[in-house]
Each structure stands twice: as structure tokens, then as C-alpha cells.
Design an enzyme around this catalytic site. Structure first.
Site, PDB file in Angstrom:
ATOM      1  CB  CYS A  16      -0.707  -0.265   1.422  1.00 42.70           C
ATOM      2  SG  CYS A  16      -1.989  -1.518   1.208  1.00 42.70           S
ATOM      3  CG  ASP A 424      35.069  24.144  16.965  1.00 43.57           C
ATOM      4  OD1 ASP A 424      35.594  24.593  16.471  1.00 43.57           O
ATOM      5  OD2 ASP A 424      34.366  24.862  17.328  1.00 43.57           O
TER       6      ASP A 424
END
Length: 739
Positions: A16, A424
Site C-alpha cells: 500500500c 571543533d
């Protein structure tokens, strides 16, 4: 381009959802579609002149129904379904008693004994079967409808099997009425009824289990209250959240939840906002502080101004992101979808071949029909269709509950492939709560005047180093000046004009840009040895001061880095800070490879270079200056920024500011991928084993199936996949901290 998530009614299996997705993709103006079977939703990207009405018309044309735009999860009322199931369970037992009881010697009423009263027996079995047709009318309608639309699904298989058995039995019923009473033992009415019953039983169980997969998402939706107290003159009035407008003054009393994102204008209190920040200790809020919707007021009274309401609030943004992630498809899910697309047609072909094969080899029509129906009923595309989306929905929802916002389900497959992590430094491995620790004056001036100028310029920027000056300015009540001609110098610093003077702040690269001789190496070296980042201050292109700004490593960075290294991950620090400071922080963390003094562009180029060598690189940053790197990495992870969620360029947001959540992300990724593979294995294994059995291949060995047992097996196969997916769980915070 517009985007919408619609609730869909009528989907029962992967055939479906795949069929609807395929049909919508064909429509002109639709850019992208992702249909989620578990959530019963379709995420559609489309272009004008298409409208919402057009989308709903397309969905209806394909045989399904749009229930409108997704706003909230509805509480599913299963009481009626449960009572109906109970009634038909009793009817099924009665039907089985009369149709099969005589085979095992159970006492039978003389009037309904098939050997003595075949006609009355036949009428009774037929009458007991008809209610099951009414009960399963949705299956039959959906199955035939999808066959007409040339998108057969599981309901189509069931419908064909059930109708074939019923009409053949009805044909034989006519012959029995004409005197051929020996046919009474070859009726298949009970198979028709029991197949429908077991399918409905499976749907009921599936529905309840699927609801459990949405629990984590529902908890997010339900964080914010439905009501708020609006301040009116000296009094207050209770209103719904929908009635609150930006700028309204709201009241929050002890024990109440903050209704919308806002700013405290009077009063103070301690708020529990653990749901968003992960901080278990209540946070004090006073005038001027921001408050987030869903935070719980512990003990005080305060009034706050509504700033972000409805879909603009932080929690709404979180819900939107989680829902969008749940409606995306991971590579493994797309593979399962492609297989499911061909599954039903193949089963139909096998059923027809089985039927013809038994007729050709001399078996009776009834025997051939029995095998035909069994093949149709035993096949289970549902198990295939549920294998991956269930695991993904659970994992994404659970991750959100634990402060890990995942923007795409693909992330869960990619995370466990990461072999290199670039961090970082400032604001990520360190807190970013910088303090001014040293000032070297090149030109004589007052400290307050110097820091006022720098703070005024830094107020325009976003780099974490600027926070050190802004914090000091707030503490010392500096009167910040107006800045004109402001400009950001990527990877270097900031510049602007204040009262006719050109001011610039930044790293030593600023000296090279302004062609100023660097004669401050000794000062830099001294500051760096103390772990400082260096900030040069220039007035009218002349150095007036060198400022040392110091940061501290996050408490959980060191154990997190060690754990990642033990897992074999390559760890690299990427920072725009000077090499000396970066090396000091790296040595504290145990990071061997450091790339310092790199601009955002250089960071991105470095990531590309690593990825060109076949590395699967995760970039972890604060989501501000790291945006290009986060977007360009194989996987981008930003830390913090609960109120900046919508602006992040990353794939994952760690809302709790806790780097240990990276370990949790890897853990849930590994669990999810393993769970999806297990689900796919069981789905394939079931079909590979059961379909040949249903075809009668093992009949010579005494192994056969009938349609009733096939229907039960199909139900159990879906249940196995669902229960396995529900085993997924993220460790809670206490468990995590003890690792």
C-alpha cells in the site's frame, strides 16, 4: 517549494505505502514523496500551482484517504475493535466446533451432524460464515480496489483467497441441495471465516504494537500545556495555547508549565527544563531571562512575554524535526521497499502456478483450490514492510527523548560506519565560557575604555571568544557604543567603525592582513604557555593591545575521547585558534592530531581531503562557525543550541550539550541497524520457509498447511517483527554516566 505531512487512512501493508508513493511521484508538480506505513503519514514536497486539495485528490484517486495535515497524535480508541474481536472470537469457536468437532469425536447436535443432516449442517455453517464477511468487508473492499488500481497488496491476496474459497463452497452448496450430499465434507466455509478472523486479530495486535512505537514522539508533542494564563490589567484569564499571540503577557505560578517560549518581565523562580537541556538541577530565571515552553515552574511566581508561539516555539521545532526524520527512508528501508514492490505479484503468480500444477497432475479442483488459497494467505508482505520503519521510528523517537535530534533516518545507518571524528575546540571540546586572563598594552589607555570598544564590536559577532567580552560587559555594566560598517573577516576576526575610529579584533592573521610587522611573538608565547587564545586589538590599523582569553575543557570530554579511541575511531581537532593553545588543550584530552589556525573554508577542504581517501568523517561543532564543515561532512553533529535548532546545518543536534551523547548515538545506531537486519532476516526467512510449505512441496514428508493455519502463521510473522523492534532502548542518563 512547499512541504506537508498528511495523515493517510487505508494503508495495511508495504505494498500500500509503496504503491501510494509510486503513484504520487508520477504526478506533475510533486518533487518528492516519502510514505511511512508505521505512522500512516505521507511527507510530500510539491510546487505551485499544486494545492493541498490537489494532493488529497491524488491520494483519493489511488484508493486511499487523506485525513488532513498532521498536527498531533490522536489517542486511538480500541475498545470497539476489542469488543468486536471478542464477539467474533466466540463465533469462530462455535463455527469450528460445528465444522470440525465431529472429526475429533466431540458430541454434535443431531440436527446439525453433517453425516445425518447435511443440508441443515451446510445452512448453519453458511449462516455462521456470513457475519465474518461483514466483519472483514474493509479487507475485501481494499483488496479488490487495489487490484483494480493495479497495485495489489496483502488485502488483495487475502480477498482473492477468501472469495475463491467462498464461491467454490457456495457452488458445492448448490450441488448438496441437489442431492450430492457427499460434498458436505469438502466445504471451505470455516476456512473463509477463520482466515478473516486471524487477519483481523493480527491487525488489532499490529495496531496496538505500532502505537507503542509512537510513544516517544507523543511525549514530545505533549510536553507543552494546552492552556495558558493571560495577564489582563490586575487580573488574569485562562486561554488556549492557540489564543496566545506574540507579545502577550502571561502568568506562570508554582507547579505550572511555561506555555510558550518567552522572556521574564517580572518575578523569578527555578525552572525544571531537563526535557530540553538535560540539566537535572532546576535553573533560576529572573527578569530578562529566556524561558522555554514546557519548562516546569518549581516554586516562584513570574510574568513573561510571549516571543515564540505555536510552530515557532523550540519544542514545536523539535517535534517537526523528529516527525520529518521519521518520514524519511534509510537505504535499508528503501531496499525493503523495492523488494516489497514485487512481492505481491510474485505471490499471485506462484499461487496460480500452484493451482494449475495440481490440476494438471490430476488432483481435484478442491485440493488445487486449497493450495491456491493457502499460498495467498500465508505470504506476508507486512513483515517485510514493517521490518525497517518500526525500528527507525522507535529509535528516532527514543533519541529525541534523550536530547539527540536526528534530522534523517539515514543518519542511523551512517553513524555506525563513521571511522574518523573531527572536533571543533572552542564551545565543543571546551565550554566556550571564556575569561579574559591577561592584557598586554602596546599603547597606553584605560582598561575600561579598551574593553568597552572590543565588547561593542564583539556584540555584533557570533564567535565564542566574543562571549568573554560580552559577559564582562554585562557584569561591569559597560555602555556599549554604536558600530558602523561592521564586517566579519572569516577565520581572522571582526572590524568596524566606532565614533570615527576603525577598530579590528582577531588572531595574529589580522597583522598580516593589515601588513603590520609581528613584533609580539614573545607576548604570544607567554600567553600561550598559560593556555590562552590570543586576541589582537587594532585602532586605525595600529596595535593597541594583545589580550589573552582562556577556556576550560568540558568535564566529560576526556572520558568520551578515550572511549572513542578504544572503539578505533581516529580523533582530530580542527580549530581556528592558535597552534600553541590548541596543542595545550589537545594534550589534556589525549588527542594526537591537531589542525590549528584553520579558516572555515580550510576546515571544509580538510574534511573533503579525508573523505576523498575513503574516510567516513563525522564533524562535531557548535553549529555557528562550523556550519560549512557540518554540512560537508559525511555526518555533521552540532552540540547545544536548543533555541537555534532551526538554523543548524548538521544532521544531528545534541540538545543536552553533553558530548557523551555521541557515544549514545553510536550505540543506538549500532542497535538499530542490527535490529533492522534481524527483522529483515526473519521476514525473509518466514516467507522462504512458509511459501514452499504452503505450495505443498513438503507434502511427501507429511508437512502441509491449510488456510486457517496459514493465516495464523502470517499473523505471528508480523508480530515477531514488531516485538523484536520494540526491544530497542537507549540507556537512561544514569546508566550512561556509569559506563
Amino acid at each position: 517549494m512547499k512541504e506537508v505531512i498528511l495523515k493517510i487512512d487505508g494503508m495495511t501493508c508495504s505494498a500500500c505505502s509503496n504503491g501510494l508513493e509510486k503513484y504520487l511521484r508520477k504526478q506533475k508538480g510533486i518533487v518528492d514523496v516519502s510514505v511511512n506505513l508505521v505512522l500512516a503519514q505521507a511527507k510530500i514536497s510539491y510546487e505551485e500551482p499544486l494545492t493541498l486539495n490537489d494532493l488529497e485528490r491524488f491520494i483519493k484517486e489511488d484508493g486511499f484517504k487523506s485525513l488532513g495535515i498532521f498536527h498531533d497524535f490522536e489517542e486511538k480508541k480500541n475498545k470497539r475493535s476489542f469488543y468486536l474481536l471478542l464477539i467474533f472470537a466466540v463465533l469462530a469457536v462455535i463455527l469450528l466446533y460445528f465444522s470440525m468437532g465431529h472429526m475429533i469425536g466431540l458430541p454434535m447436535p443431531a440436527n446439525f451432524n453433517p453425516s445425518q443432516k447435511p443440508i441443515s449442517y451446510t445452512i448453519l455453517i453458511l449462516l455462521l460464515t456470513i457475519p465474518f464477511f461483514v466483519y472483514g468487508v474493509d479487507i475485501l473492499k481494499n483488496g479488490i480496489k487495489n487490484l483494480i488500481h493495479r497495485m495489489p497488496n496483502m488485502d488483495t491476496l487475502i480477498s482473492l483467497g477468501v472469495l475463491a474459497s467462498f464461491f467454490y463452497s457456495f457452488y458445492e452448496t448448490n450441488l448438496i441441495f441437489q442431492g450430492k450430499t457427499e460434498l458436505v465434507m469438502s466445504l471451505y466455509y470455516e476456512s473463509v471465516a477463520i482466515v478473516i478472523f486471524f487477519v483481523k486479530l493480527g491487525r488489532f495486535i499490529d495496531s496496538n504494537r505500532k502505537e507503542k512505537t509512537k510513544d516517544a514522539l507523543k511525549e514530545l508533542v505533549q510536553i507543552t500545556p494546552l492552556k495558558a494564563y493571560l495577564k489582563e490589567g490586575k487580573g488574569e484569564r485562562e486561554v488556549t495555547i492557540d489564543e496566545v499571540k506574540k507579545g502577550d503577557l502571561l502568568v506562570c505560578k508554582p507547579g505550572m508549565k511555561v506555555a510558550v517560549d518567552g522572556e521574564v518581565v517580572s518575578g523569578e523562580s527555578y525552572l525544571d527544563q531537563a526535557f530540553l537541556t538535560g540539566e537535572s538541577v532546576p535553573v533560576k530565571k529572573k527578569k530578562g531571562d529566556q524561558v522555554l515552553a514546557g519548562s516546569i515552574n518549581q516554586d516562584g511566581y513570574f510574568e513573561y512575554k510571549a516571543l515564540r508561539i505555536g510552530k515557532n516555539s523550540t519544542i514545536s521545532e523539535m517535534v517537526r524535526m523528529v516527525m520529518e526524520a521519521a518520514n524519511t527512508k534509510a537505504p535499508m528501508a528503501r531496499l525493503a521497499d523495492r523488494i516489497s514492490q514485487y512481492f505481491v505479484p510474485i505471490i499471485l503468480a506462484l499461487a496460480v502456478l500452484t493451482f494449475l500444477g495440481y490440476l494438471i497432475t490430476g488432483s481435484s479442483f478442491g485440493t488445487a483450490l486449497n493450495y491456491f488459497v493457502t499460498v495467498l494467505v500465508v505470504a506476508c508482505p507486512c513483515a517485510l514492510g514493517l521490518a525497517t520503519p518500526l525500528a527507525l521510528v522507535i529509535s528516532i523517537g527514543e533519541s529525541a527523548k534523550h536530547g539527540i535530534l536526528i534530522k534523517s533516518s539515514e543518519v542511523l545507518e551512517k553513524a555506525c560506519q563513521v571511522d574518523t571524528i573531527c572536533f571543533d575546540k572552542t564551545g565543543t571540546l571546551t565550554y566556550g565560557n571564556l575569561k579574559i586572563s591577561r592584557i598586554y598594552y602596546v599603547q597606553k589607555m584605560k582598561e575600561r575604555d579598551l574593553l568597552t570598544l572590543v565588547s561593542s564590536l564583539e556584540a555584533k559577532g557570533t564567535h565564542p571568544i566574543g562571549k568573554a567580552f560580552l559577559t564582562l560587559a554585562k557584569e561591569e555594566n559597560y555602555d556599549l557604543a554604536e558600530v558602523s560598517d561592521f564586517k566579519t573577516l572569516p577565520g581572522i576576526g571582526l572590524e568596524g567603525n566606532i565614533k570615527g575610529q576603525k577598530i579590528a579584533v582577531g588572531s595574529h592573521k589580522l597583522l598580516a592582513r593589515e601588513k603590520i610587522k609581528d613584533s609580539y611573538q614573545e607576548v604570544e608565547d607567554k600567553f600561550r604557555r598559560l593556555g590562552n587564545s590570543i586576541v589582537y586589538v587594532l585602532l586605525d590599523q595600529k596595535v593597541v593591545a594583545v589580550i589573552g582569553v582562556k577556556d576550560i575543557v568540558r568535564d566529560n570530554s576526556i572520558p568520551m575521547i578515550r572511549r572513542l579511541q578504544k572503539q578505533g575511531k581516529e580523533i582530530i581537532m580542527l580549530t581556528g585558534d592558535n597552534e600553541g593553545t590548541a596543542s595545550i588543550i589537545a594534550s589534556q584530552l589525549g588527542i594526537q592530531e591537531v589542525k590549528a589556525e584553520v579558516t572555515p573554508k580550510e576546515k571544509m577542504n580538510f574534511l573533503k581531503e579525508l573523505q576523498s581517501k575513503g574516510k567516513k568523517v563525522m564533524m562535531v561543532g557548535d553549529g555557528i562557525n562550523d556550519a560549512p564543515s557540518l554540512a560537508g561532512a559525511y555526518l555533521g553533529v552540532s552540540i547545544g543550541g536548543g533555541t537555534d535548532i532551526a538554523n543548524d546545518s548538521s544532521d544531528v543536534i545534541l540538545v543536552h550539550n553533553n558530548l557523551k551523547d555521541i557515544l549514545t548515538l553510536f550505540d543506538i545506531s549500532k542497535r538499530t541497524v542490527r535490529n533492522m537486519k534481524q527483522n529483515l532476516f526473519w521476514a525473509f526467512f518466514y516467507n522462504i520457509c512458509m511459501i514452499p510449505l504452503a505450495m505443498g512441496i513438503f507434502h511427501p514428508f507429511g508437512l502441509t498447511l491449510n488456510p486457517m493455519i496459514a493465516a495464523l502463521a502470517m499473523t505471528l510473522s508480523s508480530l515477531t517483527v514488531i516485538l523484536n523492534a520494540l526491544r530497542l532502548k537507549i540507556p537512561n542518563r544514569k546508566e550512561e554516566e556509569n559506563v
